[in-house]
Design a protein around this motif. Sequence first.
Motif, PDB file in Angstrom:
ATOM      1  N   PHE A 113      32.299  51.147  45.507  1.00 47.24           N
ATOM      2  CA  PHE A 113      32.047  49.885  44.808  1.00 47.24           C
ATOM      3  C   PHE A 113      30.976  49.086  45.540  1.00 47.24           C
ATOM      4  CE2 PHE A 113      35.752  49.771  47.553  1.00 47.24           C
ATOM      5  CZ  PHE A 113      35.514  48.697  48.377  1.00 47.24           C
ATOM      6  N   LEU A 114      30.419  48.106  44.836  1.00 46.54           N
ATOM      7  CA  LEU A 114      29.393  47.240  45.433  1.00 46.54           C
ATOM      8  C   LEU A 114      30.059  46.121  46.225  1.00 46.54           C
ATOM      9  CD1 LEU A 114      26.179  46.647  45.140  1.00 46.54           C
ATOM     10  CD2 LEU A 114      26.939  44.817  43.619  1.00 46.54           C
ATOM     11  N   VAL A 115      29.596  45.862  47.446  1.00 46.96           N
ATOM     12  CA  VAL A 115      30.136  44.722  48.210  1.00 46.96           C
ATOM     13  C   VAL A 115      29.149  43.570  48.359  1.00 46.96           C
ATOM     14  CG1 VAL A 115      31.977  45.909  49.450  1.00 46.96           C
ATOM     15  CG2 VAL A 115      29.706  45.861  50.439  1.00 46.96           C
ATOM     16  N   SER A 116      27.848  43.875  48.270  1.00 46.25           N
ATOM     17  CA  SER A 116      26.918  42.746  48.241  1.00 46.25           C
ATOM     18  C   SER A 116      25.653  43.138  47.507  1.00 46.25           C
ATOM     19  CB  SER A 116      26.603  42.225  49.650  1.00 46.25           C
ATOM     20  OG  SER A 116      25.842  43.149  50.368  1.00 46.25           O
ATOM     21  N   LEU A 117      25.003  42.129  46.959  1.00 47.64           N
ATOM     22  CA  LEU A 117      23.753  42.325  46.231  1.00 47.64           C
ATOM     23  C   LEU A 117      22.797  41.240  46.689  1.00 47.64           C
ATOM     24  CD1 LEU A 117      23.336  43.214  42.536  1.00 47.64           C
ATOM     25  CD2 LEU A 117      22.079  41.291  43.475  1.00 47.64           C
ATOM     26  N   GLY A 118      21.657  41.635  47.258  1.00 50.51           N
ATOM     27  CA  GLY A 118      20.786  40.635  47.852  1.00 50.51           C
ATOM     28  C   GLY A 118      21.593  39.792  48.820  1.00 50.51           C
ATOM     29  N   PRO A 157      34.214  44.646  42.863  1.00 54.69           N
ATOM     30  CA  PRO A 157      35.592  44.273  42.531  1.00 54.69           C
ATOM     31  C   PRO A 157      35.963  42.814  42.807  1.00 54.69           C
ATOM     32  CG  PRO A 157      35.542  45.590  44.541  1.00 54.69           C
ATOM     33  CD  PRO A 157      34.134  45.504  44.060  1.00 54.69           C
ATOM     34  N   ASP A 158      34.989  41.961  43.135  1.00 53.32           N
ATOM     35  CA  ASP A 158      35.290  40.535  43.315  1.00 53.32           C
ATOM     36  C   ASP A 158      34.677  39.731  42.167  1.00 53.32           C
ATOM     37  OD1 ASP A 158      35.591  37.921  44.008  1.00 53.32           O
ATOM     38  OD2 ASP A 158      34.690  38.088  46.003  1.00 53.32           O
ATOM     39  N   PRO A 159      35.505  39.346  41.164  1.00 54.07           N
ATOM     40  CA  PRO A 159      34.938  38.651  39.996  1.00 54.07           C
ATOM     41  C   PRO A 159      34.378  37.276  40.323  1.00 54.07           C
ATOM     42  CG  PRO A 159      37.340  38.815  39.834  1.00 54.07           C
ATOM     43  CD  PRO A 159      36.945  39.558  41.065  1.00 54.07           C
ATOM     44  N   THR A 160      34.743  36.710  41.471  1.00 56.10           N
ATOM     45  CA  THR A 160      34.276  35.351  41.783  1.00 56.10           C
ATOM     46  C   THR A 160      32.771  35.317  42.108  1.00 56.10           C
ATOM     47  OG1 THR A 160      34.766  35.484  44.155  1.00 56.10           O
ATOM     48  CG2 THR A 160      36.553  34.722  42.715  1.00 56.10           C
ATOM     49  N   VAL A 161      32.166  36.482  42.395  1.00 61.49           N
ATOM     50  CA  VAL A 161      30.736  36.467  42.752  1.00 61.49           C
ATOM     51  C   VAL A 161      29.845  37.035  41.639  1.00 61.49           C
ATOM     52  CG1 VAL A 161      31.109  36.464  45.250  1.00 61.49           C
ATOM     53  CG2 VAL A 161      30.935  38.659  44.044  1.00 61.49           C
ATOM     54  N   THR A 162      30.469  37.425  40.513  1.00 62.58           N
ATOM     55  CA  THR A 162      29.698  38.054  39.426  1.00 62.58           C
ATOM     56  C   THR A 162      28.538  37.162  38.979  1.00 62.58           C
ATOM     57  OG1 THR A 162      31.703  39.126  38.682  1.00 62.58           O
ATOM     58  CG2 THR A 162      29.892  39.081  37.110  1.00 62.58           C
ATOM     59  N   ASP A 163      28.829  35.898  38.700  1.00 60.43           N
ATOM     60  CA  ASP A 163      27.786  35.009  38.171  1.00 60.43           C
ATOM     61  C   ASP A 163      26.639  34.842  39.169  1.00 60.43           C
ATOM     62  OD1 ASP A 163      29.245  34.764  35.910  1.00 60.43           O
ATOM     63  OD2 ASP A 163      30.021  32.745  36.340  1.00 60.43           O
ATOM     64  N   ALA A 164      26.997  34.687  40.439  1.00 63.02           N
ATOM     65  CA  ALA A 164      25.959  34.498  41.463  1.00 63.02           C
ATOM     66  C   ALA A 164      25.092  35.750  41.567  1.00 63.02           C
ATOM     67  CB  ALA A 164      26.602  34.160  42.803  1.00 63.02           C
ATOM     68  N   MET A 165      25.703  36.924  41.454  1.00 64.97           N
ATOM     69  CA  MET A 165      24.926  38.171  41.532  1.00 64.97           C
ATOM     70  C   MET A 165      23.995  38.301  40.322  1.00 64.97           C
ATOM     71  SD  MET A 165      27.564  41.030  43.052  1.00 64.97           S
ATOM     72  CE  MET A 165      28.005  41.047  44.810  1.00 64.97           C
ATOM     73  N   ILE A 166      24.501  37.963  39.164  1.00 63.23           N
ATOM     74  CA  ILE A 166      23.673  38.042  37.947  1.00 63.23           C
ATOM     75  C   ILE A 166      22.487  37.074  38.063  1.00 63.23           C
ATOM     76  CG2 ILE A 166      23.674  37.392  35.475  1.00 63.23           C
ATOM     77  CD1 ILE A 166      26.391  38.792  35.258  1.00 63.23           C
ATOM     78  N   ARG A 167      22.757  35.869  38.559  1.00 65.33           N
ATOM     79  CA  ARG A 167      21.673  34.886  38.734  1.00 65.33           C
ATOM     80  C   ARG A 167      20.603  35.432  39.684  1.00 65.33           C
ATOM     81  NH1 ARG A 167      25.702  30.975  38.553  1.00 65.33           N
ATOM     82  NH2 ARG A 167      25.878  30.881  40.823  1.00 65.33           N
ATOM     83  N   GLU A 168      21.073  36.114  40.728  1.00 60.38           N
ATOM     84  CA  GLU A 168      20.148  36.668  41.722  1.00 60.38           C
ATOM     85  C   GLU A 168      19.240  37.730  41.093  1.00 60.38           C
ATOM     86  OE1 GLU A 168      18.680  36.058  45.256  1.00 60.38           O
ATOM     87  OE2 GLU A 168      20.560  35.073  44.692  1.00 60.38           O
TER      88      GLU A 168
END
Length: 391
Positions: free
Chosen positions: A149-154, A180-191
């Motif tokens: 799974f992905l743990v960080s993006l940028g 697997p952490d839904p709390t960071v989905t929006d921030a990753m998409i914005r990035e």
Amino acid sequence: MPRLDLVTAGESHGPALVALLTGVPAGLVLDVAAIDAMLARRQLGYGRGGRMKIEQDRAEVLSGMRHGHTIGSPLTLRIPNRDASIETLPDVSRPRPGHADLAGMLKYGTKDARDVLERASARETAARVAGGAVAIQLLAALGVRVTGFLVSLGPVSATTIPDDLSEIERLRDASPLLCPDPTVTDAMIREVDAARDVGDTLGGVVEVRVRGLPPGVGGYVVPEERLDGRLAGALMRIQAMKAVEIGLGFESARRRGSDVHDEILGLADGGAHTSAAGVRRAGNRSGGIEGGMTTGEDVVVRVAMKPLSTLRRALRSIDVATGESVTATVERSDVCAAPAASVVAEAVVALVLADALLTKTGGDSMDEVRRNLDAYRAACASLLTPPAASG
Ligand code: EPS
């Protein structure tokens, strides 16, 4: 020669990719739909580009299987490319910084990086995933589960990852980023959106956890059998990878030994983890590997992927045909492929661990492998049983 060995062939825009896997024991019931499902997962991830809309990767089994199970002979898998335009694609004379283009041109003596990038492309990972999907099924048949799974993006990192592998997979599969952490989905998409807006690219870090291996897989007698080295090598051989961590990784160099090593607890002590050997450990900061061998705890590895080297806002380069200073070639590409890298990492980790486990157990058929593994597990349990309890 390794016990289980994968060779791939094929260019990014050639007719097909091929995976040739030797050493799979006979009698493994092979679920081809599950191979395709893993290939489909590799095509996912917010930030991917036009190619993934064209392709629909599927594996055809050309050899090694009869009546739905493996027969011990080499397994050949073929993944056709829908975009098979290799003969008509233009020459590439403006190498991209970060890609194999320039060093490959010099190495092979060509002014056309097309000859280089067609094989250097991460499209090849579809073939590795097909081979890895077989290794995952082999391990699953022996009670071993592999989850990537992905743990960080940028700059955006997951903060909470559950311990339960089914829960990780449920959350991951619901995430457009395979995180697997839904709390960071929006921030990753914005990035991703922000990088796309300015013609830039992003990397990320992916993790693979493996549960259910017995202790003592791998070895220390010769450096080549050390499992941490083998896993690091396999992960670093994925396109665009720059660093690997096992367990605490780099953080373990900053701490004292008492804050790094996982104490071995007596049966009466209780403990946070219970490994496949029945030995209790106070934690798993080792990432499941000590002395180049599995401890019986989860194997936990992470790999860092650099941002893709095809930038729409191209970086400075030279035109090898004219010698002029120019900007680099812009090929169709992705903004970020780090989510997909989690699937590739899963595949290569499974291939290494399946090979190491088969080296430990031996066995030409799955029945023989299972018998040998059961006998080994029983021997481990008996070795650690106190004399009073065994008498
Ligand atoms: C990829 C296929 C490629 C790219 C990407 C991964 O397709 P194309 O080059 O035809 O657009 O989307 O490749 C790279 C990032 C790279 O550097 O080569 C795939 O199937 O994963």
